[in-house]
Design a protein around this motif. Structure first.
Motif, PDB file in Angstrom:
ATOM      1  N   LYS A   1       0.833  -1.203   0.000  1.00 48.53           N
ATOM      2  CA  LYS A   1       0.000   0.000   0.000  1.00 48.53           C
ATOM      3  C   LYS A   1       0.869   1.255   0.000  1.00 48.53           C
ATOM      4  CE  LYS A   1      -3.740  -2.078   2.769  1.00 48.53           C
ATOM      5  NZ  LYS A   1      -4.533  -1.941   4.031  1.00 48.53           N
ATOM      6  N   ARG A   2       0.256   2.370  -0.435  1.00 47.75           N
ATOM      7  CA  ARG A   2       0.941   3.647  -0.299  1.00 47.75           C
ATOM      8  C   ARG A   2       1.052   4.009   1.177  1.00 47.75           C
ATOM      9  NH1 ARG A   2      -1.985   4.197  -5.082  1.00 47.75           N
ATOM     10  NH2 ARG A   2      -0.722   4.949  -6.834  1.00 47.75           N
ATOM     11  N   LEU A   3       2.065   4.778   1.518  1.00 50.05           N
ATOM     12  CA  LEU A   3       2.298   5.138   2.908  1.00 50.05           C
ATOM     13  C   LEU A   3       1.070   5.804   3.531  1.00 50.05           C
ATOM     14  CD1 LEU A   3       4.206   5.405   5.326  1.00 50.05           C
ATOM     15  CD2 LEU A   3       4.994   7.575   4.368  1.00 50.05           C
ATOM     16  N   LEU A   4       0.404   6.674   2.786  1.00 46.73           N
ATOM     17  CA  LEU A   4      -0.762   7.379   3.324  1.00 46.73           C
ATOM     18  C   LEU A   4      -1.943   6.445   3.561  1.00 46.73           C
ATOM     19  CD1 LEU A   4      -0.671  10.675   1.217  1.00 46.73           C
ATOM     20  CD2 LEU A   4       0.005  10.353   3.609  1.00 46.73           C
ATOM     21  N   ASP A   5      -1.939   5.283   2.909  1.00 43.49           N
ATOM     22  CA  ASP A   5      -3.039   4.334   3.060  1.00 43.49           C
ATOM     23  C   ASP A   5      -2.764   3.266   4.116  1.00 43.49           C
ATOM     24  OD1 ASP A   5      -4.403   5.656   1.016  1.00 43.49           O
ATOM     25  OD2 ASP A   5      -3.476   4.399  -0.544  1.00 43.49           O
ATOM     26  N   MET A   6      -1.529   3.185   4.601  1.00 44.38           N
ATOM     27  CA  MET A   6      -1.181   2.173   5.593  1.00 44.38           C
ATOM     28  C   MET A   6      -1.516   2.658   6.999  1.00 44.38           C
ATOM     29  SD  MET A   6       2.405   0.280   4.616  1.00 44.38           S
ATOM     30  CE  MET A   6       3.308   1.771   4.232  1.00 44.38           C
ATOM     31  N   SER A   7      -1.917   1.713   7.829  1.00 48.81           N
ATOM     32  CA  SER A   7      -2.127   2.019   9.236  1.00 48.81           C
ATOM     33  C   SER A   7      -0.803   1.895   9.978  1.00 48.81           C
ATOM     34  CB  SER A   7      -3.152   1.059   9.841  1.00 48.81           C
ATOM     35  OG  SER A   7      -2.637  -0.264   9.865  1.00 48.81           O
ATOM     36  N   ILE A   8      -0.735   2.490  11.162  1.00 50.87           N
ATOM     37  CA  ILE A   8       0.470   2.382  11.981  1.00 50.87           C
ATOM     38  C   ILE A   8       0.744   0.920  12.330  1.00 50.87           C
ATOM     39  CG2 ILE A   8       1.476   2.935  14.225  1.00 50.87           C
ATOM     40  CD1 ILE A   8       1.513   5.248  12.270  1.00 50.87           C
TER      41      ILE A   8
ATOM     42  N   ILE B   1       2.442  -0.756   9.410  1.00 48.20           N
ATOM     43  CA  ILE B   1       3.839  -0.331   9.322  1.00 48.20           C
ATOM     44  C   ILE B   1       4.683  -1.063  10.360  1.00 48.20           C
ATOM     45  CG2 ILE B   1       5.423   1.618   9.622  1.00 48.20           C
ATOM     46  CD1 ILE B   1       3.182   3.423   8.552  1.00 48.20           C
ATOM     47  N   ASP B   2       4.178  -1.123  11.591  1.00 57.46           N
ATOM     48  CA  ASP B   2       4.902  -1.825  12.654  1.00 57.46           C
ATOM     49  C   ASP B   2       5.133  -3.297  12.302  1.00 57.46           C
ATOM     50  OD1 ASP B   2       5.169   0.389  14.250  1.00 57.46           O
ATOM     51  OD2 ASP B   2       3.422  -0.048  15.501  1.00 57.46           O
ATOM     52  N   LYS B   3       4.084  -3.948  11.806  1.00 59.65           N
ATOM     53  CA  LYS B   3       4.199  -5.361  11.477  1.00 59.65           C
ATOM     54  C   LYS B   3       5.197  -5.586  10.346  1.00 59.65           C
ATOM     55  CE  LYS B   3       1.531  -9.447  10.127  1.00 59.65           C
ATOM     56  NZ  LYS B   3       0.196  -9.985   9.770  1.00 59.65           N
ATOM     57  N   SER B   4       5.155  -4.717   9.330  1.00 62.28           N
ATOM     58  CA  SER B   4       6.059  -4.864   8.198  1.00 62.28           C
ATOM     59  C   SER B   4       7.509  -4.674   8.611  1.00 62.28           C
ATOM     60  CB  SER B   4       5.696  -3.848   7.106  1.00 62.28           C
ATOM     61  OG  SER B   4       6.609  -3.923   6.026  1.00 62.28           O
TER      62      SER B   4
ATOM     63  N   ILE C   1      16.799   0.741  -4.633  1.00 63.60           N
ATOM     64  CA  ILE C   1      16.200   1.706  -5.557  1.00 63.60           C
ATOM     65  C   ILE C   1      14.854   2.228  -5.088  1.00 63.60           C
ATOM     66  CG2 ILE C   1      17.392   0.760  -7.565  1.00 63.60           C
ATOM     67  CD1 ILE C   1      14.844  -0.709  -8.318  1.00 63.60           C
ATOM     68  N   GLY C   2      14.190   1.510  -4.163  1.00 62.41           N
ATOM     69  CA  GLY C   2      12.876   1.930  -3.701  1.00 62.41           C
ATOM     70  C   GLY C   2      11.826   1.770  -4.792  1.00 62.41           C
ATOM     71  N   ALA C   3      10.552   1.882  -4.408  1.00 61.16           N
ATOM     72  CA  ALA C   3       9.463   1.787  -5.376  1.00 61.16           C
ATOM     73  C   ALA C   3       8.174   2.261  -4.719  1.00 61.16           C
ATOM     74  CB  ALA C   3       9.293   0.349  -5.887  1.00 61.16           C
ATOM     75  N   ALA C   4       7.281   2.817  -5.520  1.00 66.70           N
ATOM     76  CA  ALA C   4       5.984   3.250  -5.017  1.00 66.70           C
ATOM     77  C   ALA C   4       5.219   2.059  -4.464  1.00 66.70           C
ATOM     78  CB  ALA C   4       5.179   3.916  -6.141  1.00 66.70           C
ATOM     79  N   GLN C   5       4.466   2.267  -3.392  1.00 74.02           N
ATOM     80  CA  GLN C   5       3.694   1.259  -2.684  1.00 74.02           C
ATOM     81  C   GLN C   5       4.564   0.228  -1.965  1.00 74.02           C
ATOM     82  OE1 GLN C   5       0.358   1.124  -6.164  1.00 74.02           O
ATOM     83  NE2 GLN C   5       0.089  -0.405  -4.569  1.00 74.02           N
ATOM     84  N   LEU C   6       5.839   0.556  -1.817  1.00 78.27           N
ATOM     85  CA  LEU C   6       6.757  -0.342  -1.108  1.00 78.27           C
ATOM     86  C   LEU C   6       7.650   0.440  -0.143  1.00 78.27           C
ATOM     87  CD1 LEU C   6       7.854  -2.756  -3.991  1.00 78.27           C
ATOM     88  CD2 LEU C   6       6.497  -3.378  -1.992  1.00 78.27           C
ATOM     89  N   THR C   7       7.148   1.527   0.404  1.00 79.68           N
ATOM     90  CA  THR C   7       7.974   2.352   1.291  1.00 79.68           C
ATOM     91  C   THR C   7       8.461   1.559   2.490  1.00 79.68           C
ATOM     92  OG1 THR C   7       5.929   3.140   2.326  1.00 79.68           O
ATOM     93  CG2 THR C   7       6.921   4.546   0.627  1.00 79.68           C
TER      94      THR C   7
ATOM     95  N   THR D   1      -0.793  -3.703  -9.953  1.00 75.21           N
ATOM     96  CA  THR D   1      -1.546  -4.949 -10.149  1.00 75.21           C
ATOM     97  C   THR D   1      -1.305  -5.948  -9.020  1.00 75.21           C
ATOM     98  OG1 THR D   1       0.280  -5.812 -11.513  1.00 75.21           O
ATOM     99  CG2 THR D   1      -1.541  -4.727 -12.663  1.00 75.21           C
ATOM    100  N   PHE D   2      -0.705  -5.482  -7.926  1.00 73.03           N
ATOM    101  CA  PHE D   2      -0.353  -6.360  -6.814  1.00 73.03           C
ATOM    102  C   PHE D   2      -1.593  -6.997  -6.179  1.00 73.03           C
ATOM    103  CE2 PHE D   2       0.201  -6.606  -2.118  1.00 73.03           C
ATOM    104  CZ  PHE D   2       1.119  -7.642  -2.081  1.00 73.03           C
ATOM    105  N   LEU D   3      -1.519  -8.311  -5.958  1.00 71.15           N
ATOM    106  CA  LEU D   3      -2.580  -9.049  -5.284  1.00 71.15           C
ATOM    107  C   LEU D   3      -2.083  -9.732  -4.019  1.00 71.15           C
ATOM    108  CD1 LEU D   3      -4.189 -10.693  -8.430  1.00 71.15           C
ATOM    109  CD2 LEU D   3      -5.132  -8.807  -7.109  1.00 71.15           C
ATOM    110  N   GLY D   4      -0.803 -10.133  -4.013  1.00 70.91           N
ATOM    111  CA  GLY D   4      -0.218 -10.752  -2.832  1.00 70.91           C
ATOM    112  C   GLY D   4      -0.690 -12.169  -2.592  1.00 70.91           C
ATOM    113  N   ARG D   5      -0.406 -12.661  -1.388  1.00 73.91           N
ATOM    114  CA  ARG D   5      -0.734 -14.046  -1.041  1.00 73.91           C
ATOM    115  C   ARG D   5      -2.238 -14.307  -1.091  1.00 73.91           C
ATOM    116  NH1 ARG D   5       3.590 -16.790   0.929  1.00 73.91           N
ATOM    117  NH2 ARG D   5       5.347 -15.572   1.730  1.00 73.91           N
TER     118      ARG D   5
END
Length: 360
Positions: free
Chosen positions: A174-181, A184-187, A225-231, A343-347
């Motif tokens: 998710k984008r940083l603004l869309d993630m909950s705290i 972020i902690d879990k990641s 290199i970083g990437a959007a939705q992967l902060t 197009t990310f769907l994940g597990r």
């Protein structure tokens, strides 16, 4: 109502398997290999060509150049990584975090079949059920108390671990603004802090062992290199890459019998990044877990320190950060780095498609 599931677009063109990595692999085993290079002047000589003939001189010069490059490559590897340690699989106890699926499971099954003792740590049950030579321990590596408890069980059941493969990872996507705290902690705890927990738990035993040990850190090219939705993911992977390099420097001075292996793959064909489409299959092909597993297993088996980057661009990506910022921005647009996660769907998406017969 549940949103309709959309299968990610498939790459079915005839040239899809062709990539720069394949071309380089062919060249390294042909024109860029010393043995093949020296065959050319020998063939010329077999045709009674004089030594001072232009084709003969050019072919000898090329063969000499390739041979010198291979010699320098060998010397470079020895200076960078030192001598290997002796490895006896019957004596090795291998701990793999996140080994219930994907790359970790593949490595666990290979070593289990080869007679090594393998312990898999994961919060999920193993996808393949029981595997020969593999013992599963339910463990959340973000909980240091669970890691300590499981480590005591492994010591009692299997012996002192000699190989630690830090492979556990999650992707929020998710984008940083869309993630909950909480997300972020879990990641960050899973992708970064858990490495400190497992290293502090298992590394002391390796330092006391006569066999020495090997620590494998599975990072990612995204950390450079970083990437959007992967902060969150990029920050964590950059952190464990720095952790690995600093730890290697410490161990080189205090415990030279410990080997370290850093793995920085590009996009892996695993459920972790299911749905993500590489923007350029030629320059940035999706990496198959079996290819990465081969390199990791080879490094462990031979007792080498190693830095594994796959595909080809992952071994040169550090040069990207040397480029002017404007050039970097152009390259990012052309490569589509920041559009891949759209197009990310994940597990969850992988499980959904598996139930519908899409994913095998």
């Amino acid at each position: 109502m549940e949103a309709p599931y959309t299968t990610p677009p498939q790459r079915d063109s005839w040239f899809a398997p062709l990539s720069i990595d394949l071309l380089v692999k062919v060249l390294r085993t042909s024109f860029f290999h010393p043995f093949i290079a020296w065959i050319v002047p020998l063939c010329f000589r077999a045709q009674n060509m004089f030594w001072d003939a232009p084709p003969m001189l050019v072919s000898i010069a090329w063969a000499t150049f390739i041979s010198v490059c291979w010699i320098f490559g060998t010397i470079n590897a020895r200076l960078a990584f030192g001598l290997p340690r002796e490895v006896d699989l019957s004596e090795e106890v291998i701990v793999i975090t996140g080994g219930a699926s994907g790359l970790g499971l593949l490595i666990a099954e290979v070593y289990g079949m080869r007679g090594a003792t393998v312990a898999v740590l994961d919060v999920k049950e193993m996808e393949s059920g029981e595997a020969r030579g593999v013992t599963y321990y339910k463990c959340d590596v973000t909980d240091k108390a669970q890691v300590a408890r499981v480590a005591a069980d492994i010591e009692k059941d299997l012996g002192t671990p000699t190989v630690l493969i830090n492979n556990a990872a999650i992707v929020v996507g998710k984008r940083l603004l869309d993630m909950s705290i909480e997300e972020i902690d879990k990641s960050l705890t899973t992708n970064l802090v858990s490495h400190f927990y497992t290293l502090k738990t298992f590394l002391p035993g390796m330092t006391r062992s006569e066999l020495g040990g090997t620590v494998v850190t599975v990072s990612s090219v995204i950390g450079q290199i970083g990437a959007a939705q992967l902060t969150d993911y990029a920050a964590a992977k950059a952190g464990i890459t720095a952790l690995h390099k600093s730890l290697s420097a410490e161990l080189r001075e205090t415990h030279p019998q410990i080997r370290t292996v850093l793995v920085t793959p590009g996009q892996l064909s695993t459920p972790l990044f299911y749905g993500v489409q590489t923007p350029n299959t030629f320059l940035a092909p999706v990496v198959e877990p079996v290819d990465v597993a081969k390199e990791i297993i080879n490094a462990i088996d031979n007792g080498h320190n190693a830095a594994i980057g796959m595909p080809l661009y992952a071994r040169w990506v550090e040069w990207y950060n040397v480029l002017p910022l404007g050039v970097q921005a152009v390259f990012r647009r052309l490569a589509g780095v920041d559009a891949g996660m759209k197009t990310f769907l994940g597990r969850a998406g992988a499980k959904h498609s598996s139930k519908n017969g899409v994913l095998i």
